[in-house]
Design a protein around this motif. Sequence first.
Motif, PDB file in Angstrom:
ATOM      1  N   ASP A  16       0.564   3.428  -1.302  1.00 21.70           N
ATOM      2  CA  ASP A  16       1.258   3.765  -2.056  1.00 21.70           C
ATOM      3  C   ASP A  16      -0.061   3.863  -3.375  1.00 21.70           C
ATOM      4  O   ASP A  16      -0.149   3.026  -3.177  1.00 21.70           O
ATOM      5  N   PRO A  17       0.222   5.104  -4.016  1.00 19.23           N
ATOM      6  CA  PRO A  17      -0.964   4.846  -5.574  1.00 19.23           C
ATOM      7  C   PRO A  17      -0.752   4.554  -6.213  1.00 19.23           C
ATOM      8  O   PRO A  17      -1.984   4.093  -6.878  1.00 19.23           O
ATOM      9  N   ARG A  18       0.430   3.740  -6.486  1.00 20.47           N
ATOM     10  CA  ARG A  18       0.632   2.849  -7.732  1.00 20.47           C
ATOM     11  C   ARG A  18      -0.480   1.311  -7.415  1.00 20.47           C
ATOM     12  O   ARG A  18      -1.062   0.916  -8.091  1.00 20.47           O
ATOM     13  N   ASP A  19      -1.057   0.864  -5.656  1.00 21.47           N
ATOM     14  CA  ASP A  19      -1.552  -0.202  -6.062  1.00 21.47           C
ATOM     15  C   ASP A  19      -3.528  -0.172  -6.425  1.00 21.47           C
ATOM     16  O   ASP A  19      -3.872  -0.954  -6.650  1.00 21.47           O
ATOM     17  N   THR A  20      -3.537   1.800  -6.012  1.00 30.03           N
ATOM     18  CA  THR A  20      -4.938   2.354  -6.931  1.00 30.03           C
ATOM     19  C   THR A  20      -4.773   2.252  -8.196  1.00 30.03           C
ATOM     20  O   THR A  20      -5.839   1.400  -8.885  1.00 30.03           O
ATOM     21  N   LEU A  21      -3.604   2.924  -8.935  1.00 26.90           N
ATOM     22  CA  LEU A  21      -3.961   2.351 -10.367  1.00 26.90           C
ATOM     23  C   LEU A  21      -3.614   1.015 -11.257  1.00 26.90           C
ATOM     24  O   LEU A  21      -4.543   0.638 -11.629  1.00 26.90           O
ATOM     25  N   ALA A  22      -3.251   0.372 -10.253  1.00 22.71           N
ATOM     26  CA  ALA A  22      -3.387  -1.389 -10.164  1.00 22.71           C
ATOM     27  C   ALA A  22      -4.676  -1.756 -10.439  1.00 22.71           C
ATOM     28  O   ALA A  22      -5.306  -2.401 -11.317  1.00 22.71           O
ATOM     29  N   ASP A  23      -4.670  -1.086  -9.545  1.00 25.15           N
ATOM     30  CA  ASP A  23      -6.718  -2.095  -9.411  1.00 25.15           C
ATOM     31  C   ASP A  23      -7.808  -1.505  -9.838  1.00 25.15           C
ATOM     32  O   ASP A  23      -8.384  -2.515 -10.403  1.00 25.15           O
TER      33      ASP A  23
END
Length: 185
Positions: A16-23
């Motif tokens: 999920d790209p959300r993981d990268t954005l949050a990181d």
Amino acid sequence: MKLPRGRLDKSRVVTDPRDTLADVLDRELTGYAVFESQETLLLDGEGRGVMTFSDGVPVLVYHTGTDRGGPPALADLAVPGPYHVSLYTLDAADLESAHEAADLRVSPGMPAERLGGDPALADSTRRAAPDERLSAMGDGDAEAPEDGTADQSAVEAFLDDAEKIEAIKQQARSEARERAQEWDF
């Protein structure tokens, strides 16, 4: 979009790209991320998504396969994962000239909403954004002119891309034929 080569900070596969954005937001990364979708990795799809960040806040998005930037590039990235993501750090000064490209800009929370489907992350990203970014983009993520042409949702941009839809149909037909042959249909 031309970017100087950054220092590789992290490279991994995410579902999920959300993981990268949050990181990136948590670490206040200044640099860029290169997203390669499963389609690109496994099916010889074309193009990568490049997203730049300033102190963890998304600034630009560009898709190398479609040569589109801004919100339409987010639509090009909105495909099922997993994704191979590489994060690169750069000095803010190295991104200045790239960040002048208004046609590639996205509002701060837009990637979290459209790629990650996470309104809470989008709100956190907007809170972390400098005031001038929010005022330049208008209220919230409304960045479009009054006629609404630039504020196309990821779904609308995807549906407007007849070539991409046709390619997906052809790929599905090909996979269906292969499975039918495997199962002796």
